[in-house]
Design a protein around this motif. Structure first.
Motif, PDB file in Angstrom:
ATOM      1  N   TYR A   1     -12.152 -13.573 -14.824  1.00  0.00           N
ATOM      2  CA  TYR A   1     -12.320 -12.412 -13.922  1.00  0.00           C
ATOM      3  C   TYR A   1     -10.714 -11.684 -14.091  1.00  0.00           C
ATOM      4  CZ  TYR A   1      -9.545 -14.683 -10.214  1.00  0.00           C
ATOM      5  OH  TYR A   1      -8.581 -15.451  -9.413  1.00  0.00           O
TER       6      TYR A   1
ATOM      7  N   VAL B   1     -15.490 -19.074 -15.492  1.00  0.00           N
ATOM      8  CA  VAL B   1     -15.157 -17.540 -15.508  1.00  0.00           C
ATOM      9  C   VAL B   1     -14.046 -16.959 -15.825  1.00  0.00           C
ATOM     10  CG1 VAL B   1     -15.380 -15.869 -13.744  1.00  0.00           C
ATOM     11  CG2 VAL B   1     -17.183 -17.341 -13.815  1.00  0.00           C
TER      12      VAL B   1
ATOM     13  N   ALA C   1     -24.345 -19.073 -21.249  1.00  0.00           N
ATOM     14  CA  ALA C   1     -24.013 -17.529 -21.159  1.00  0.00           C
ATOM     15  C   ALA C   1     -24.049 -16.663 -22.215  1.00  0.00           C
ATOM     16  CB  ALA C   1     -22.930 -17.305 -20.228  1.00  0.00           C
TER      17      ALA C   1
ATOM     18  N   VAL D   1     -16.481 -11.546 -16.252  1.00  0.00           N
ATOM     19  CA  VAL D   1     -17.297 -10.717 -14.892  1.00  0.00           C
ATOM     20  C   VAL D   1     -16.426  -9.887 -14.394  1.00  0.00           C
ATOM     21  CG1 VAL D   1     -18.363 -12.922 -14.089  1.00  0.00           C
ATOM     22  CG2 VAL D   1     -16.082 -12.629 -13.542  1.00  0.00           C
TER      23      VAL D   1
ATOM     24  N   SER E   1     -24.619 -13.339 -11.854  1.00  0.00           N
ATOM     25  CA  SER E   1     -23.125 -13.773 -11.467  1.00  0.00           C
ATOM     26  C   SER E   1     -22.627 -14.778 -11.871  1.00  0.00           C
ATOM     27  CB  SER E   1     -23.075 -13.529  -9.805  1.00  0.00           C
ATOM     28  OG  SER E   1     -23.767 -12.576  -9.258  1.00  0.00           O
ATOM     29  N   ALA E   2     -21.244 -15.086 -11.957  1.00  0.00           N
ATOM     30  CA  ALA E   2     -20.617 -16.420 -12.539  1.00  0.00           C
ATOM     31  C   ALA E   2     -19.344 -16.558 -11.612  1.00  0.00           C
ATOM     32  CB  ALA E   2     -20.316 -16.371 -14.100  1.00  0.00           C
TER      33      ALA E   2
ATOM     34  N   THR F   1     -21.829 -10.550 -14.197  1.00  0.00           N
ATOM     35  CA  THR F   1     -21.830 -10.332 -15.445  1.00  0.00           C
ATOM     36  C   THR F   1     -22.220  -8.921 -15.898  1.00  0.00           C
ATOM     37  OG1 THR F   1     -23.888 -11.164 -15.991  1.00  0.00           O
ATOM     38  CG2 THR F   1     -22.147 -12.819 -15.535  1.00  0.00           C
TER      39      THR F   1
ATOM     40  N   ILE G   1     -16.896 -17.058 -18.995  1.00  0.00           N
ATOM     41  CA  ILE G   1     -17.933 -15.984 -18.845  1.00  0.00           C
ATOM     42  C   ILE G   1     -17.235 -14.557 -18.248  1.00  0.00           C
ATOM     43  CG2 ILE G   1     -20.179 -15.535 -17.797  1.00  0.00           C
ATOM     44  CD1 ILE G   1     -20.372 -18.528 -17.631  1.00  0.00           C
TER      45      ILE G   1
ATOM     46  N   LEU H   1     -24.659 -12.758 -23.026  1.00  0.00           N
ATOM     47  CA  LEU H   1     -23.314 -12.241 -21.905  1.00  0.00           C
ATOM     48  C   LEU H   1     -21.989 -12.368 -22.696  1.00  0.00           C
ATOM     49  CD1 LEU H   1     -24.864 -14.214 -18.778  1.00  0.00           C
ATOM     50  CD2 LEU H   1     -24.888 -11.799 -19.612  1.00  0.00           C
TER      51      LEU H   1
END
Ligand code: FAD
Length: 404
Positions: free
Chosen positions: A279, A277, A246, A259, A271-272, A265, A257, A251
């Protein structure tokens, strides 16, 4: 037709594919995974599978026929790069898969032990099926194992190794086991439990090096100058999210990652989900990254729902479990390190819960062998919990009455 490509064929990746089909998605679904074989569950690797009570068929998430029947294509390959402009993911070997939407479910990898001697033979980690097989084989002969790290995986492995009759030493740098995850009261309970199983638990002990002979580990040296003899060593000191794919594609990454509330993302075509992730959660301040089956599964379901026309912000209540010997720890909610702890039941009975409160508001419940408290917690925390610390402490108070 360009379909949905899922990168990472673990718990989250598998669930995304299955949920897309369940929700009626008819386009191509491709599951790209670098590990050989079919998607499998990791939790048994440090529990029943490690003990020898389950084989690979028991831990596979579905048999091969499921993937054929649901027209889910599995590609056993590593994804090397994402070409966002062209909406293609490039696999090892150079093949490029086009996608209309991509779901990243790359999980996490073990954090390597950062000390001299780490390259010695006889040093094991536990993340994959292959790791578990190597360890299981080693358990057949050796007697003395040193586990580095008293987190969930270290303690679960320690419990299995004791059951199989090994001499077990667990070395933990923090002052208590499971320090990042549970209350001091729960840590104390598990420290006692492992000690009474015959495990030697060393707390506040930093590892400064691994000692070896003829290329094989023979001991673990701690900051106090002691050397703890070992026929082999198991390292469980946490994981690092697999974010490189990513990040290299531009990203946003921040301990995971990044989100939004819909698990998208910054690229709406990507999406992840899962361990990889970070979040936004109403159960925490700022972004959280969780490592649990619940998190991977519920996030996969949420993305599949959005991609099939039923978008909703991700709001699932986090929960987790860990089995250590005959103790089933279940946790629901997310507590901060300074949240109050209120005991319900007697730890000596090996059946009790710790209710966590912040400013008088329930944040989490940690239960040992009390599944009813856990299940109630899931329902309470899905809404606005009204339980008071006094009610939690009073075993004659019917928790069910709170559900109305
Ligand atoms: P994973 O299941 O790790 O899957 C990610 C997959 O992506 C991996 O197969 C990886 O090889 C692959 N991958 C990564 N990068 C690429 C790439 N570039 N190309 C192709 N493939 C790639 N959770 C609980 O809730 N309860 C438990 O009791 C529990 N016990 C556990 C015990 C062990 C030993 C371990 C290791 C984990 C345990 N967990 C437990 C955690 C749980 O298994 C994880 O949270 C869950 O598997 C996360 O799912 P995921 O899909 O995000 O990642």
């Amino acid at each position: 037709q360009e379909g949905i490509v899922i990168v990472g064929a673990g718990q989250g990746g598998f669930q995304a594919a299955a949920s897309l089909r369940e929700a009626g998605f008819t386009g191509p679904v491709t599951l790209v995974g670098e590990e050989p074989g079919l998607p499998y569950q990791r939790p048994p690797l440090s529990k029943a599978y490690m003990k020898g009570d389950a084989g690979i068929e028991q831990i596979e998430l579905r048999p091969a026929a499921f993937f054929a029947d649901h027209d889910i294509q599995i590609v056993n390959a590593r994804a090397e790069a994402i070409d966002r402009a062209a909406q293609r993911v490039v696999l090892e070997g150079g093949e490029a898969l086009p996608y209309a939407h991509m779901i990243l479910a790359t999980g996490a990898r073990n954090r390597p032990l950062p000390v001299p001697g780490r390259e010695l033979a006889g040093v094991y980690y536990l993340r994959s099926h292959a790791d578990a097989d190597a360890l299981r084989e080693r358990l057949e002969g050796a007697r003395r194992v040193v586990v580095i790290g008293a987190g969930f995986i270290g303690l679960e492995f320690a419990a299995v190794a004791r059951t199989l009759g090994h001499e077990v030493t667990v070395i933990e740098a923090a002052a208590r086991p499971l320090a990042r995850a549970v209350s001091p009261e729960m840590s104390a309970f598990f420290a006692d439990a492992h000690t009474s199983m015959g495990t030697s638990l060393l707390l506040g002990a930093g590892v400064i090096g691994l000692i070896g002979a003829a290329g094989h580990v023979t001991g673990v040296e701690t900051t106090d100058g002691m050397v703890h003899p070992a026929d082999f060593v198991v390292v469980g000191i946490g994981v690092t999210p697999n974010v490189e794919l990513a990040a290299e594609a531009g990203l946003e990454v921040a301990n995971g990652i990044v989100v939004d509330a819909h698990l998208s993302t910054m690229d709406p075509a990507i999406s992840a989900i899962g361990d990889a992730v970070a979040y936004p959660s109403r159960f925490a301040d700022g972004l959280v990254r969780l490592e649990s089956v619940q998190n991977a599964v519920d996030q996969a379901k949420a993305v599949a729902a959005r991609l099939t026309g039923r978008p909703a912000p991700y709001a699932a209540v986090p929960w987790f479990w860990s089995d250590q010997s005959d103790l089933k720890l279940q946790m629901v909610g997310l507590a901060g390190p300074t949240d109050d702890a209120v005991l319900r039941g007697d730890p000596a009975s090996r059946r009790f819960s710790v209710f966590r409160f912040r400013d008088g508001v329930l944040t989490a419940i940690e239960s040992v062998n009390r599944p009813a408290d856990h299940m109630l917690g899931r329902r309470l925390l899905a809404g606005t919990p009204t339980i008071t610390p006094e009610q939690a402490a009073d075993e004659s108070f019917e928790l069910k009455s709170l559900l109305g």
